[in-house]
Every structure is written in C-alpha cells, then in structure tokens.
Design an enzyme around this catalytic site. Sequence first.
Site, PDB file in Angstrom:
ATOM      1  N   LYS A  81     -37.211   7.726   3.192  1.00 36.75           N
ATOM      2  CA  LYS A  81     -36.515   6.239   3.261  1.00 36.75           C
ATOM      3  C   LYS A  81     -37.151   5.619   1.827  1.00 36.75           C
ATOM      4  O   LYS A  81     -38.347   5.603   1.542  1.00 36.75           O
ATOM      5  CB  LYS A  81     -36.919   5.411   4.140  1.00 36.75           C
ATOM      6  CG  LYS A  81     -36.349   4.106   4.352  1.00 36.75           C
ATOM      7  CD  LYS A  81     -36.958   3.119   5.654  1.00 36.75           C
ATOM      8  CE  LYS A  81     -36.447   3.439   7.090  1.00 36.75           C
ATOM      9  NZ  LYS A  81     -36.940   2.615   7.851  1.00 36.75           N
ATOM     10  N   CYS A  99     -31.188  -4.381  -7.150  1.00 33.15           N
ATOM     11  CA  CYS A  99     -30.043  -3.901  -6.993  1.00 33.15           C
ATOM     12  C   CYS A  99     -29.708  -3.427  -5.364  1.00 33.15           C
ATOM     13  O   CYS A  99     -30.848  -3.047  -4.717  1.00 33.15           O
ATOM     14  CB  CYS A  99     -30.311  -2.551  -7.696  1.00 33.15           C
ATOM     15  SG  CYS A  99     -28.995  -1.227  -7.308  1.00 33.15           S
TER      16      CYS A  99
END
Length: 135
Positions: A81, A99
């Site tokens: 992750k 982002c």
Amino acid sequence: MVLETISRIIKVQLPAYLKRLPLPETIGGFARLTVSEWLRLLPLLGILALLGYLTIRPFLPKKKKQRDSLINLKIQKENPKVVNEIDIEDLNSANVCYCRCWRSKTFPVCDKSHIKHNELTGDNVGPLILKKKIL
C-alpha cells in the site's frame, strides 16, 4: 479518364451486376438459394450491412478512452500500500497540491498530469490542495 471510368461503372456495370443477382421473390426463396447463389449475393449484402452500420453509428453510445483499469501504474509497486505522510507544520508555502491521479512525475506532489489523464480516460480527478492558514 477517371470520371469516364466511374461513369461507366455506375451506368453500365452496376445495373448489369444487379440484374444478374439471384434475388428471390419471397422471403422463403432465400432458403432455396444454392451456395453459389449466396456467394454471388455476398458483396451486395456486405455493402448493405456496412451502410446500415455507418447509418446507426452516430447514435451508438460512445466508449470512454480508458487505457487500463489500474490507477497506480508505477509508483512504489513493491509496497502493498502506498502511504505518504507529511506533517502540516512542515509545509513551506501557503498552498501545496498533492497528486491523486498517480501519474505525477514528482509524486506525491502534483505536476498537473491529471489534466492529460482526464482527457485520455474521461475521468475527473484533480489534486488534493492543502492550504496553510497564515495568522
């Protein structure tokens, strides 16, 4: 020369071709056609099918230009992750954009790659903007 050839095809050869086609009088007549008669009908049926498709194509639903189903294509793929922590106290400027499209070359900071991503996929993702209150 070219126009004369096209004119001859339309005025002479096309009507002669259509007259030689084995078109039955009834729907049941199609079942009695031989293989060679079906083969002679094939070019005409192909052209009619193409014209039918070109006629209805503007009314068909448009497909999105999705390149792939993965969002993250290359950033920290070795991790199960991806998590980035940034302390708000560490912000140097009043506004920082992060982002959310995973296409930024400066990840996690936004470099406006989402604009191209949105054009390609029809998506509407934008950056996460953190604003620092100036007291």
